[in-house]
Scaffold this motif. Structure first.
Motif, PDB file in Angstrom:
ATOM      1  N   TYR A  48       0.844  -1.186   0.000  1.00 19.51           N
ATOM      2  CA  TYR A  48       0.000   0.000   0.000  1.00 19.51           C
ATOM      3  C   TYR A  48       0.885   1.243   0.000  1.00 19.51           C
ATOM      4  O   TYR A  48       1.926   1.277   0.648  1.00 19.51           O
ATOM      5  N   GLU A  49       0.448   2.267  -0.720  1.00 21.93           N
ATOM      6  CA  GLU A  49       1.136   3.555  -0.770  1.00 21.93           C
ATOM      7  C   GLU A  49       0.210   4.596  -0.155  1.00 21.93           C
ATOM      8  O   GLU A  49      -0.912   4.775  -0.619  1.00 21.93           O
ATOM      9  N   LEU A  50       0.672   5.269   0.888  1.00 19.41           N
ATOM     10  CA  LEU A  50      -0.102   6.313   1.551  1.00 19.41           C
ATOM     11  C   LEU A  50       0.525   7.662   1.248  1.00 19.41           C
ATOM     12  O   LEU A  50       1.734   7.823   1.381  1.00 19.41           O
ATOM     13  N   ASP A  51      -0.278   8.613   0.805  1.00 23.38           N
ATOM     14  CA  ASP A  51       0.148   9.998   0.620  1.00 23.38           C
ATOM     15  C   ASP A  51      -0.661  10.831   1.606  1.00 23.38           C
ATOM     16  O   ASP A  51      -1.871  10.994   1.451  1.00 23.38           O
ATOM     17  N   ILE A  52       0.017  11.364   2.630  1.00 25.31           N
ATOM     18  CA  ILE A  52      -0.642  12.102   3.693  1.00 25.31           C
ATOM     19  C   ILE A  52      -0.278  13.576   3.570  1.00 25.31           C
ATOM     20  O   ILE A  52       0.897  13.932   3.620  1.00 25.31           O
ATOM     21  N   ASP A  53      -1.289  14.425   3.389  1.00 24.67           N
ATOM     22  CA  ASP A  53      -1.071  15.862   3.258  1.00 24.67           C
ATOM     23  C   ASP A  53      -0.797  16.471   4.623  1.00 24.67           C
ATOM     24  O   ASP A  53      -1.617  16.364   5.534  1.00 24.67           O
ATOM     25  N   LEU A  54       0.350  17.139   4.741  1.00 24.68           N
ATOM     26  CA  LEU A  54       0.719  17.833   5.968  1.00 24.68           C
ATOM     27  C   LEU A  54       1.255  19.219   5.620  1.00 24.68           C
ATOM     28  O   LEU A  54       2.421  19.520   5.848  1.00 24.68           O
ATOM     29  N   PRO A  55       0.404  20.086   5.059  1.00 26.46           N
ATOM     30  CA  PRO A  55       0.889  21.417   4.676  1.00 26.46           C
ATOM     31  C   PRO A  55       1.255  22.240   5.906  1.00 26.46           C
ATOM     32  O   PRO A  55       0.578  22.186   6.924  1.00 26.46           O
ATOM     33  N   GLY A  56       2.347  22.964   5.818  1.00 26.69           N
ATOM     34  CA  GLY A  56       2.781  23.811   6.920  1.00 26.69           C
ATOM     35  C   GLY A  56       3.662  23.109   7.935  1.00 26.69           C
ATOM     36  O   GLY A  56       4.182  23.742   8.840  1.00 26.69           O
ATOM     37  N   TYR A  57       3.822  21.806   7.813  1.00 27.12           N
ATOM     38  CA  TYR A  57       4.677  21.053   8.726  1.00 27.12           C
ATOM     39  C   TYR A  57       6.036  20.820   8.078  1.00 27.12           C
ATOM     40  O   TYR A  57       6.160  20.747   6.866  1.00 27.12           O
TER      41      TYR A  57
END
Length: 147
Positions: A48-57
């Protein structure tokens, strides 16, 4: 294993937004972590490939932990901006402290060494392999009988 919800956070979110509750776009502060950490999950042949958005971090703000078959991604940040005029009095001062966390069940057979992660352009990319739990074969243990 990793299953996204087809209804989002709540089945009735869109239905009730026009009635008694304010729109989600107005509720900026008190949002659940899963709405902050938008995640795309793609199944491949090997995992599985997870793309987790963490803008500003930043990369240093993000941690990943594997415990009891759960992969937990957590991020925390703090910002303290302040502007002073020539006399040293504040003209404007803003602070932000935030933390979010999200967990995914990846299975008890997956180890920490199996998972790969990299952080680039505000997106955490995580690769989790598929691993089948192999049933343990019971061994017959004989006791030597003296006599």
């Amino acid at each position: 294993m990793l299953m996204p919800s087809i209804f989002g956070e709540n089945l009735f979110d869109d239905f009730f937004n026009d009635f008694a509750r304010p729109s989600k776009s107005l509720m900026r502060y008190n949002t659940p972590a899963s709405s902050v950490m938008k995640t795309d999950i793609k199944e491949t042949a090997s995992g599985y490939e997870l793309d987790i958005d963490l803008p500003g971090y930043k990369k240093s703000d993000v941690q990943a932990e594997l415990k009891d078959g759960y992969l937990t991604i957590s991020a925390s940040t703090s910002k303290d901006d302040g502007e002073k005029n020539k006399d040293g009095q504040y003209i404007r001062r803003e602070r932000y402290y935030g933390a979010c966390s999200r967990s995914f069940y990846v299975g008890e057979a997956v180890t920490q060494d199996d998972i790969r992660a990299r952080f680039e352009d505000g997106i955490l990319k995580v690769s989790v392999p598929k691993k089948e739990v192999k049933p343990e074969v019971e061994e017959s243990k004989y006791i030597a009988i003296e006599g």
